[in-house]
Design an enzyme around this catalytic site. Structure first.
Site, short mmCIF file in Angstrom:
data_model
loop_
_atom_site.label_atom_id
_atom_site.label_comp_id
_atom_site.label_asym_id
_atom_site.label_seq_id
_atom_site.Cartn_x
_atom_site.Cartn_y
_atom_site.Cartn_z
N ARG A 288 -52.72 12.37 60.47
CA ARG A 288 -52.52 12.15 61.33
C ARG A 288 -53.36 10.43 61.65
NH1 ARG A 288 -53.28 17.48 63.08
NH2 ARG A 288 -52.59 18.22 64.37
N LYS A 310 -46.26 -3.28 61.62
CA LYS A 310 -45.06 -2.29 62.74
C LYS A 310 -44.58 -1.85 61.83
CE LYS A 310 -42.23 -5.42 65.00
NZ LYS A 310 -40.80 -5.34 65.87
N GLU A 352 -37.97 -17.72 58.12
CA GLU A 352 -38.73 -16.86 58.78
C GLU A 352 -40.17 -17.81 58.95
OE1 GLU A 352 -39.10 -14.29 60.29
OE2 GLU A 352 -37.45 -13.36 59.61
N LYS A 393 -48.49 -15.71 63.42
CA LYS A 393 -48.07 -14.16 63.49
C LYS A 393 -49.62 -13.47 64.23
CE LYS A 393 -45.31 -10.12 62.56
NZ LYS A 393 -44.53 -9.84 62.43
N GLU A 403 -45.99 -5.60 71.38
CA GLU A 403 -44.83 -6.16 71.54
C GLU A 403 -43.71 -6.15 73.49
OE1 GLU A 403 -40.30 -5.37 69.35
OE2 GLU A 403 -41.45 -6.71 68.17
N ARG A 407 -44.75 -11.31 72.45
CA ARG A 407 -44.43 -10.70 70.71
C ARG A 407 -42.75 -10.76 70.56
NH1 ARG A 407 -46.70 -5.97 66.46
NH2 ARG A 407 -45.71 -6.65 64.57
N ASN A 411 -38.70 -12.96 68.04
CA ASN A 411 -37.15 -12.69 67.66
C ASN A 411 -36.64 -14.14 67.64
OD1 ASN A 411 -38.21 -9.96 66.84
ND2 ASN A 411 -37.97 -9.10 68.86
N HIS A 414 -32.94 -13.59 66.25
CA HIS A 414 -32.57 -12.43 65.91
C HIS A 414 -30.95 -11.55 66.85
CE1 HIS A 414 -36.21 -12.43 64.04
NE2 HIS A 414 -36.15 -11.43 63.52
N HIS A 418 -29.35 -10.44 64.94
CA HIS A 418 -28.66 -9.24 64.36
C HIS A 418 -27.12 -9.02 64.53
CE1 HIS A 418 -32.52 -6.73 65.02
NE2 HIS A 418 -33.00 -7.99 63.78
N HIS A 431 -31.65 -10.48 55.75
CA HIS A 431 -32.49 -10.80 56.69
C HIS A 431 -32.62 -12.01 57.19
CE1 HIS A 431 -33.88 -9.45 60.61
NE2 HIS A 431 -35.34 -9.76 60.20
N1 LIG Z 1 -42.64 -4.00 59.56
C1 LIG Z 1 -41.66 -5.05 60.44
O1 LIG Z 1 -42.65 -6.52 61.13
C2 LIG Z 1 -41.08 -6.22 59.81
C3 LIG Z 1 -40.28 -7.52 59.82
C4 LIG Z 1 -39.43 -8.30 58.91
C5 LIG Z 1 -38.55 -6.91 58.31
N2 LIG Z 1 -38.80 -5.84 58.16
C6 LIG Z 1 -38.42 -4.68 56.72
O2 LIG Z 1 -38.33 -5.93 55.62
C7 LIG Z 1 -37.36 -5.15 55.56
C8 LIG Z 1 -36.90 -6.75 54.21
O3 LIG Z 1 -38.31 -6.93 52.98
P1 LIG Z 1 -37.51 -7.73 52.43
O4 LIG Z 1 -37.09 -9.20 53.02
O5 LIG Z 1 -39.16 -8.08 51.47
O6 LIG Z 1 -36.96 -7.04 51.29
P2 LIG Z 1 -36.92 -5.87 50.14
O7 LIG Z 1 -38.41 -5.21 50.82
O8 LIG Z 1 -35.57 -5.11 50.07
O9 LIG Z 1 -37.29 -6.67 48.78
C9 LIG Z 1 -36.07 -7.81 48.20
C10 LIG Z 1 -35.40 -7.31 47.38
O10 LIG Z 1 -36.54 -8.31 46.16
C11 LIG Z 1 -36.96 -7.32 45.39
N3 LIG Z 1 -38.66 -7.58 44.88
C12 LIG Z 1 -39.84 -7.46 45.67
N4 LIG Z 1 -41.10 -8.36 45.41
C13 LIG Z 1 -40.49 -9.35 44.19
C14 LIG Z 1 -40.79 -9.85 43.60
N5 LIG Z 1 -42.33 -9.92 43.25
N6 LIG Z 1 -40.19 -9.92 42.04
C15 LIG Z 1 -39.26 -9.79 42.12
N7 LIG Z 1 -38.45 -8.86 42.88
C16 LIG Z 1 -38.88 -8.96 43.59
C17 LIG Z 1 -37.42 -6.20 45.96
O11 LIG Z 1 -37.22 -5.31 45.06
C18 LIG Z 1 -35.48 -5.79 46.77
O12 LIG Z 1 -35.43 -5.87 45.87
C19 LIG Z 1 -36.72 -4.64 55.85
O13 LIG Z 1 -35.97 -3.51 55.97
C20 LIG Z 1 -36.91 -5.21 57.52
O14 LIG Z 1 -36.46 -3.94 58.26
C21 LIG Z 1 -40.13 -5.54 58.88
#
Ligand SMILES: NC(=O)c1ccc[n+]([C@@H]2O[C@H](COP(=O)([O-])OP(=O)(O)OC[C@H]3O[C@@H](n4cnc5c(N)ncnc54)[C@H](O)[C@@H]3O)[C@@H](O)[C@H]2O)c1
Length: 529
Positions: A288, A310, A352, A393, A403, A407, A411, A414, A418, A431
């Site tokens: 929990r 999130k 971003e 943020k 949201e 919030r 987007n 987006h 998307h 993304h």
């Molecule tokens: N929770 C939220 O509010 C929120 C907001 C935006 C996106 N997201 C989520 O985030 C995800 C995308 O995140 P991301 O863009 O960080 O992608 P990711 O976590 O897949 O990382 C991108 C790549 O970079 C590599 N990597 C990470 N750090 C590294 C470093 N320091 N050196 C070398 N390689 C490194 C990872 O292994 C991966 O191959 C998606 O799943 C998306 O849905 C969540």
């Protein structure tokens, strides 16, 4: 954070404490001074008139009161740390630091300090100091950090503490009443992450990471844990969005159960957004809810996914459809980890940051234009841009955690972004890249709606393109496929298609029910040839 200084007289507690308080802007208190103030007489007199037991009782009460304070530097009287309750009280939300010095140096310091020191009244003061130090050594050893003060000045000691605790970083607050937390931003943060965890006194710690990121920083992060006496479990997931699912979440739950993690355990999400999202989700659901810390290592995760709580995993029927709102206990953004990040991933994070400029801060937008070289080379401009993005943020999340309204401005870009990701089966663009195109196209839509002038659009497109991000929709994606994708997008609320559109650089508005014909026209016009 509460910083507690302990050590023998002459170890520099007062001078170091004052200096630390000055640098950090925290109040500095000395438990002996507080007791004297409270009793209205010097400690020697309290001892003489009421005895040691009475003094120790008052000391315990004083320590208990101070322990409730958060951002404060405390110097403790020599005997404070001998009492178990005092140590427990001071350790909660605090770090205890032992300022260590050799007997000869202590003697020299207290002799030059002047004033009446009963210790000097004995026949062999050096022997007396040695004896007392030997008696107290066991208590001092309970400290979280030891600083050798023998050959350094109080100013240098204060700076060493700042460095050891990574206090020389920047902080952004996420204000959510009892769930408020800090985002720490700086360099070398992961070198001291173990110490930072001590503030939360976790029973067990696990690092959740992936097979790409963890090996790069394994020695640094484990070295820091080791220095703080923490032996973490390491759970690695494969690298990729496809592993952010309930199967891997369930696997992590299982690993925690097998390792007998209890409710006082803590998880560290060490990686990009994928690792952050799944770790947050597992932390929020395991027993929990247990504590977790975000240590984001992609630029996107640093400015976006690690902030705001999130969490989630993907479901075969939709991305991020299973999840929770669950805040970490802190976020540590070590910008040195970006040194190993592939350039394309860095660009996706920049999209971003540009988004924050467009939705709420024209000054940020200006500096992204002006400081591009410095930002790309990882200089101060990058730190500034990350900090400002986190502030924006954090501000939005503080006002609208779940949201419900505001919030949604996050987007921006987006709806179309998307749609591009869906139409290209999430394979062609990262993304952030899809959002980059989405922002340019949304700006064009704003012009069509008579909300934005053309000059602003060309600045937006110019800035996005200058960070090597795509600005046009690929010619082979049919507009109709994107509109279909928009219709089924989860952000279509009660059948309404919703866009976040800029009115100017630094300000956006939610617009619904735009004529589909106009949308189609803008999508067609925004295609590359
Ligand atoms: N929770 C939220 O509010 C929120 C907001 C935006 C996106 N997201 C989520 O985030 C995800 C995308 O995140 P991301 O863009 O960080 O992608 P990711 O976590 O897949 O990382 C991108 C790549 O970079 C590599 N990597 C990470 N750090 C590294 C470093 N320091 N050196 C070398 N390689 C490194 C990872 O292994 C991966 O191959 C998606 O799943 C998306 O849905 C969540």
């Amino acid at each position: 954070m509460k910083i507690v200084l302990t050590g023998f007289m002459g170890s520099g507690k007062t001078a170091v404490g004052r200096e630390l308080g000055r640098i950090l802007g925290y109040p500095f208190v000395d438990t002996d001074d507080l007791i004297e103030e409270r009793e209205g007489k010097p400690i020697s007199l309290i001892f003489k008139e009421k005895g040691e037991d009475y003094f120790r009782r008052i000391e315990c009460e004083t320590v208990k009161e101070i322990s409730l304070k958060k951002n404060i530097v405390v110097a403790t009287g020599g005997g404070v740390i001998k009492n178990k309750n005092n140590v427990e009280n001071l350790s909660s939300g605090g770090i205890i630091i032992w300022l260590k010095a050799e007997p000869g140096i202590i003697l020299k310091r207290i002799a030059t300090e002047g004033g009446k020191r009963p210790l000097l009244d004995v026949e062999e003061p050096l022997e007396e100091i040695k004896k007392l130090l030997a008696e107290r050594e066991g208590s001092y050893k309970q400290a979280d950090v030891v600083i050798d003060t023998n050959y350094i000045t109080p100013g240098e000691t204060a700076r060493e503490i700042m460095e050891k605790l990574s206090l020389d970083m920047q902080e952004v607050n996420v204000d959510l009443k009892d769930r408020s937390y800090k985002i720490l931003i700086g360099r070398r943060l992961i070198r001291n992450i173990g110490l930072r965890l001590k503030e939360f006194r976790p029973s067990r710690v696990a690092i959740v990471s992936n097979k790409t990121v963890f090996p790069l920083y394994r020695d640094i992060i484990l070295g820091s844990m080791d220095e703080s006496g923490i032996v973490p479990e390491i759970f690695l997931i494969p690298d990729g969005e496809e592993y952010k699912d309930s199967l891997w979440a369930s696997h992590l739950h299982g690993e925690l159960l097998k390792a007998r993690f209890d409710r006082d355990s803590l998880l560290i999400a060490f990686g990009g957004g994928v690792v952050g999202d799944i770790t947050g989700f597992v932390a929020s659901t395991y027993m929990r809810g247990i504590k977790y810390v975000q240590v984001p290592t992609t630029l996107l995760a640093q400015v976006d996914s690690s902030v705001g709580g999130k969490t989630g995993v993907n479901h075969p029927l939709g991305k991020n459809m299973i999840g929770t709102f669950y805040q970490p206990v802190f976020v540590a953004i070590d910008i040195d980890t970006l040194n190993t990040l592939p350039a394309r991933e860095f660009g996706a994070g920049m999209a971003e940051i540009i988004k924050y400029g467009i939705i709420s801060d024209s000054n940020l937008f200006d500096s992204l234009e002006k400081d591009k070289k410095d930002i790309l080379s990882g200089g101060k401009g990058l730190l500034k841009a990350i900090r400002r993005s986190c502030e924006i943020k954090a501000g939005i999340v503080s006002e609208d955690e779940r949201e419900a309204g505001l919030r949604a401005v996050l987007n921006f870009g987006h709806t179309i972004g998307h749609a591009i990701e869906t139409a290209t089966d999430y394979r062609r663009f990262l993304h952030g890249e899809a959002i980059a195109i989405g922002m340019c196209t949304a700006a064009e839509l704003a012009v069509k709606q008579g909300m934005l002038d053309k000059e602003a659009v060309s600045r937006i497109r110019g800035l996005i393109g200058s960070y090597e991000l795509p600005v046009k929709i690929p010619g082979d994606i049919p507009a109709e496929a994107m509109i279909d994708a928009m219709e089924i997008d989860k952000k279509v609320k009660s059948g309404r298609l919703r866009f976040i559109l800029p009115e100017s650089i630094g300000s956006v508005r939610i617009v619904e029910d735009i004529d589909r014909g106009i949308i189609r026209e803008v999508l067609e016009e925004s295609k590359s040839n």
